[in-house]
Design an enzyme around this catalytic site. Structure first.
Site, PDB file in Angstrom:
ATOM      1  N   GLU A  88       0.857  -1.193   0.000  1.00 24.87           N
ATOM      2  CA  GLU A  88       0.000   0.000   0.000  1.00 24.87           C
ATOM      3  C   GLU A  88       0.888   1.236   0.000  1.00 24.87           C
ATOM      4  OE1 GLU A  88      -3.554   0.770   2.752  1.00 24.87           O
ATOM      5  OE2 GLU A  88      -2.094   2.248   3.433  1.00 24.87           O
ATOM      6  N   ALA A 113     -19.344   0.646   3.191  1.00 27.56           N
ATOM      7  CA  ALA A 113     -18.566   0.178   2.042  1.00 27.56           C
ATOM      8  C   ALA A 113     -19.410  -0.751   1.165  1.00 27.56           C
ATOM      9  CB  ALA A 113     -17.322  -0.542   2.546  1.00 27.56           C
ATOM     10  N   HIS A 165     -13.677  -3.983  14.194  1.00 23.52           N
ATOM     11  CA  HIS A 165     -13.727  -2.548  13.892  1.00 23.52           C
ATOM     12  C   HIS A 165     -14.095  -1.812  15.190  1.00 23.52           C
ATOM     13  CE1 HIS A 165     -15.382   1.277  12.370  1.00 23.52           C
ATOM     14  NE2 HIS A 165     -14.445   1.133  11.454  1.00 23.52           N
ATOM     15  N   GLN A 182      -7.062  -4.909   8.469  1.00 28.84           N
ATOM     16  CA  GLN A 182      -6.414  -3.841   9.240  1.00 28.84           C
ATOM     17  C   GLN A 182      -5.089  -4.393   9.764  1.00 28.84           C
ATOM     18  OE1 GLN A 182      -5.632  -0.953   9.923  1.00 28.84           O
ATOM     19  NE2 GLN A 182      -7.498  -0.143  10.827  1.00 28.84           N
TER      20      GLN A 182
HETATM   21  P1  FAD Z   1     -17.698  -0.350   6.774  1.00 35.47           P
HETATM   22  O1  FAD Z   1     -17.581  -1.644   6.065  1.00 35.47           O
HETATM   23  O2  FAD Z   1     -18.824   0.532   6.400  1.00 35.47           O
HETATM   24  O3  FAD Z   1     -17.733  -0.683   8.349  1.00 35.47           O
HETATM   25  C1  FAD Z   1     -17.799   0.339   9.346  1.00 35.47           C
HETATM   26  C2  FAD Z   1     -18.610  -0.135  10.540  1.00 35.47           C
HETATM   27  O4  FAD Z   1     -19.948  -0.391  10.123  1.00 35.47           O
HETATM   28  C3  FAD Z   1     -18.116  -1.447  11.150  1.00 35.47           C
HETATM   29  O5  FAD Z   1     -18.309  -1.364  12.523  1.00 35.47           O
HETATM   30  C4  FAD Z   1     -19.010  -2.525  10.523  1.00 35.47           C
HETATM   31  O6  FAD Z   1     -19.219  -3.650  11.376  1.00 35.47           O
HETATM   32  C5  FAD Z   1     -20.312  -1.761  10.270  1.00 35.47           C
HETATM   33  N1  FAD Z   1     -20.966  -2.171   9.006  1.00 35.47           N
HETATM   34  C6  FAD Z   1     -20.370  -2.503   7.827  1.00 35.47           C
HETATM   35  N2  FAD Z   1     -21.298  -2.770   6.876  1.00 35.47           N
HETATM   36  C7  FAD Z   1     -22.504  -2.595   7.459  1.00 35.47           C
HETATM   37  C8  FAD Z   1     -23.827  -2.705   6.994  1.00 35.47           C
HETATM   38  N3  FAD Z   1     -24.110  -3.037   5.707  1.00 35.47           N
HETATM   39  N4  FAD Z   1     -24.850  -2.435   7.850  1.00 35.47           N
HETATM   40  C9  FAD Z   1     -24.593  -2.075   9.167  1.00 35.47           C
HETATM   41  N5  FAD Z   1     -23.335  -1.961   9.665  1.00 35.47           N
HETATM   42  C10 FAD Z   1     -22.313  -2.214   8.832  1.00 35.47           C
HETATM   43  N6  FAD Z   1      -9.642   5.139   5.062  1.00 35.47           N
HETATM   44  C11 FAD Z   1      -9.558   6.176   4.183  1.00 35.47           C
HETATM   45  O7  FAD Z   1     -10.114   7.262   4.442  1.00 35.47           O
HETATM   46  N7  FAD Z   1      -8.874   6.054   2.999  1.00 35.47           N
HETATM   47  C12 FAD Z   1      -8.254   4.898   2.647  1.00 35.47           C
HETATM   48  O8  FAD Z   1      -7.653   4.799   1.566  1.00 35.47           O
HETATM   49  C13 FAD Z   1      -8.322   3.779   3.545  1.00 35.47           C
HETATM   50  N8  FAD Z   1      -7.772   2.566   3.238  1.00 35.47           N
HETATM   51  C14 FAD Z   1      -7.927   1.498   4.083  1.00 35.47           C
HETATM   52  C15 FAD Z   1      -7.435   0.217   3.718  1.00 35.47           C
HETATM   53  C16 FAD Z   1      -7.586  -0.879   4.571  1.00 35.47           C
HETATM   54  C17 FAD Z   1      -7.072  -2.229   4.138  1.00 35.47           C
HETATM   55  C18 FAD Z   1      -8.221  -0.719   5.829  1.00 35.47           C
HETATM   56  C19 FAD Z   1      -8.358  -1.888   6.774  1.00 35.47           C
HETATM   57  C20 FAD Z   1      -8.732   0.527   6.198  1.00 35.47           C
HETATM   58  C21 FAD Z   1      -8.606   1.630   5.338  1.00 35.47           C
HETATM   59  N9  FAD Z   1      -9.138   2.898   5.653  1.00 35.47           N
HETATM   60  C22 FAD Z   1      -9.042   3.948   4.777  1.00 35.47           C
HETATM   61  C23 FAD Z   1      -9.795   3.089   6.944  1.00 35.47           C
HETATM   62  C24 FAD Z   1     -11.313   2.769   6.876  1.00 35.47           C
HETATM   63  O9  FAD Z   1     -11.953   3.724   6.057  1.00 35.47           O
HETATM   64  C25 FAD Z   1     -11.852   2.820   8.299  1.00 35.47           C
HETATM   65  O10 FAD Z   1     -11.373   1.716   9.025  1.00 35.47           O
HETATM   66  C26 FAD Z   1     -13.347   3.008   8.469  1.00 35.47           C
HETATM   67  O11 FAD Z   1     -13.597   3.325   9.843  1.00 35.47           O
HETATM   68  C27 FAD Z   1     -14.194   1.787   8.128  1.00 35.47           C
HETATM   69  O12 FAD Z   1     -14.146   1.479   6.803  1.00 35.47           O
HETATM   70  P2  FAD Z   1     -14.885   0.164   6.226  1.00 35.47           P
HETATM   71  O13 FAD Z   1     -14.765   0.200   4.772  1.00 35.47           O
HETATM   72  O14 FAD Z   1     -14.431  -1.051   6.933  1.00 35.47           O
HETATM   73  O15 FAD Z   1     -16.389   0.511   6.678  1.00 35.47           O
END
Ligand code: FAD
Length: 294
Positions: free
Chosen positions: A16, A125, A151, A178
């Site tokens: 990354e 996401a 998370h 993560q």
């Molecule tokens: P989500 O999948 O939306 O999850 C967030 C929370 O919501 C979790 O508690 C989950 O259990 C819950 N959840 C998920 N889906 C649902 C659903 N459908 N209904 C109800 N609850 C749900 N951040 C940046 O700003 N830019 C980046 O480029 C970046 N790259 C990253 C790369 C990796 C590999 C990782 C691990 C993290 C990265 N992050 C980045 C950080 C990330 O944006 C944060 O960790 C953020 O808080 C959660 O992102 P997520 O996509 O997992 O969210």
């Protein structure tokens, strides 16, 4: 090429990188860091996307550079934060034009001092991935993030894993974790995810740590567990840069070797754009790595 096609054939090595904040740093990053990483033969290089979209154009530009100038596939990160359907459409057009087929769909971190609306069309996401797959069937692979130590906002590990299943159901093809330092936490998570029906590859994300303050910051952000031996070494050599680099190199090398011994789907390294250190790291495990990633 879609990264799922690579994962179907082999274990992947990936890095990354993040776009530099200052425009004048961009040249160095593109020309030197990416070239040095390409020499290590990664299968893909992922490019982060800053909070509130302020580096999106850099993300697409750097991903395009990777596509044109390296053997690796680019994986462009994209977040729900401050994204509308129109913005997603326009970015997907740019990515398509550059021949980029892989997107890491994320929610994004919520800025603490935020005053702008953060979520408009997409809350999670999985919403973003679903929209991309529905609006452009077959054009892009989407991947997502997962959390071996949960998370921070999830009520429980069980709830977080059920939400991870929603990401797979929304069409995501693989997951990157993560960062973590405790491999046993990853193995327990992997078993729980597989038991819950998550069949997509899960690639451990590893961050080499070589700086005392960096370790504490990472614990604060991710809530990750730090094994006692690493904590002790960091406390003992707090102000000794050389010692911390040596410890970081050896600890991360061993962490990766242990993951390889557990036959993981791939290794993703959060490089922090430190190509010299990453080169040393890969060199440190080169016989095993060459065999594993071939
Ligand atoms: P989500 O999948 O939306 O999850 C967030 C929370 O919501 C979790 O508690 C989950 O259990 C819950 N959840 C998920 N889906 C649902 C659903 N459908 N209904 C109800 N609850 C749900 N951040 C940046 O700003 N830019 C980046 O480029 C970046 N790259 C990253 C790369 C990796 C590999 C990782 C691990 C993290 C990265 N992050 C980045 C950080 C990330 O944006 C944060 O960790 C953020 O808080 C959660 O992102 P997520 O996509 O997992 O969210």
């Amino acid at each position: 090429m879609k990264i799922s096609e690579i994962l179907a054939q082999k274990k992947t090595l990936s890095f990354e990188i993040f776009p530099p904040k200052r425009e004048d740093e961009k040249f160095t990053l593109i020309e030197k860091t990416i070239a040095a990483m390409d020499a290590l033969n990664p299968d893909f290089i992922s490019v982060t996307y800053g909070a509130l979209g302020n580096t999106l154009s850099n993300t697409v530009a750097i991903a395009s550079h990777i596509k044109k100038n390296t053997k690796a596939e680019p994986l462009a990160h994209f977040t729900c934060v401050a994204s509308t359907k129109e913005k997603v459409d326009s970015i997907c057009n740019e990515l398509s034009e550059a021949g980029i087929e892989n997107i890491l769909t994320l929610r994004g971190d919520i800025p603490k001092d935020n005053t702008q609306p953060i979520f408009t069309d997409f809350k999670h996401a999985s919403d973003l991935a679903e929209y991309i797959h529905t609006s452009r069937p077959g054009s892009f692979l989407t991947a997502g993030a997962c959390y071996p130590e949960k998370h921070p906002e999830a009520f429980s590990m069980r709830e977080d894993i059920l939400n991870l299943k929603k990401k797979q159901d929304a069409g995501m093809s693989f997951f990157t974790t993560q960062l973590f330092f405790d491999n046993d936490a990853f193995y327990q998570f992997l078993l729980a995810a597989r038991t819950a029906g998550i069949t997509a590859p899960i690639i451990p994300g590893i961050m080499p740590v070589t700086n005392y303050n960096q370790l504490d910051r990472l614990i604060q952000i991710t809530g990750c567990n730090v094994p006692l031996k690493l904590r002790n070494y960091f406390d003992k050599y707090k102000d000794d840069k050389t010692a911390l680099e040596e410890i970081g190199l050896i600890f991360t090398s061993y962490q990766i070797l242990d993951l390889i011994a557990h036959d993981v789907d791939g290794i993703h390294i959060y490089s922090m754009n430190k190509s010299n250190f990453i080169t040393k790291l890969i060199d440190n495990i080169k016989y095993v790595a060459t065999e594993y990633f071939k």
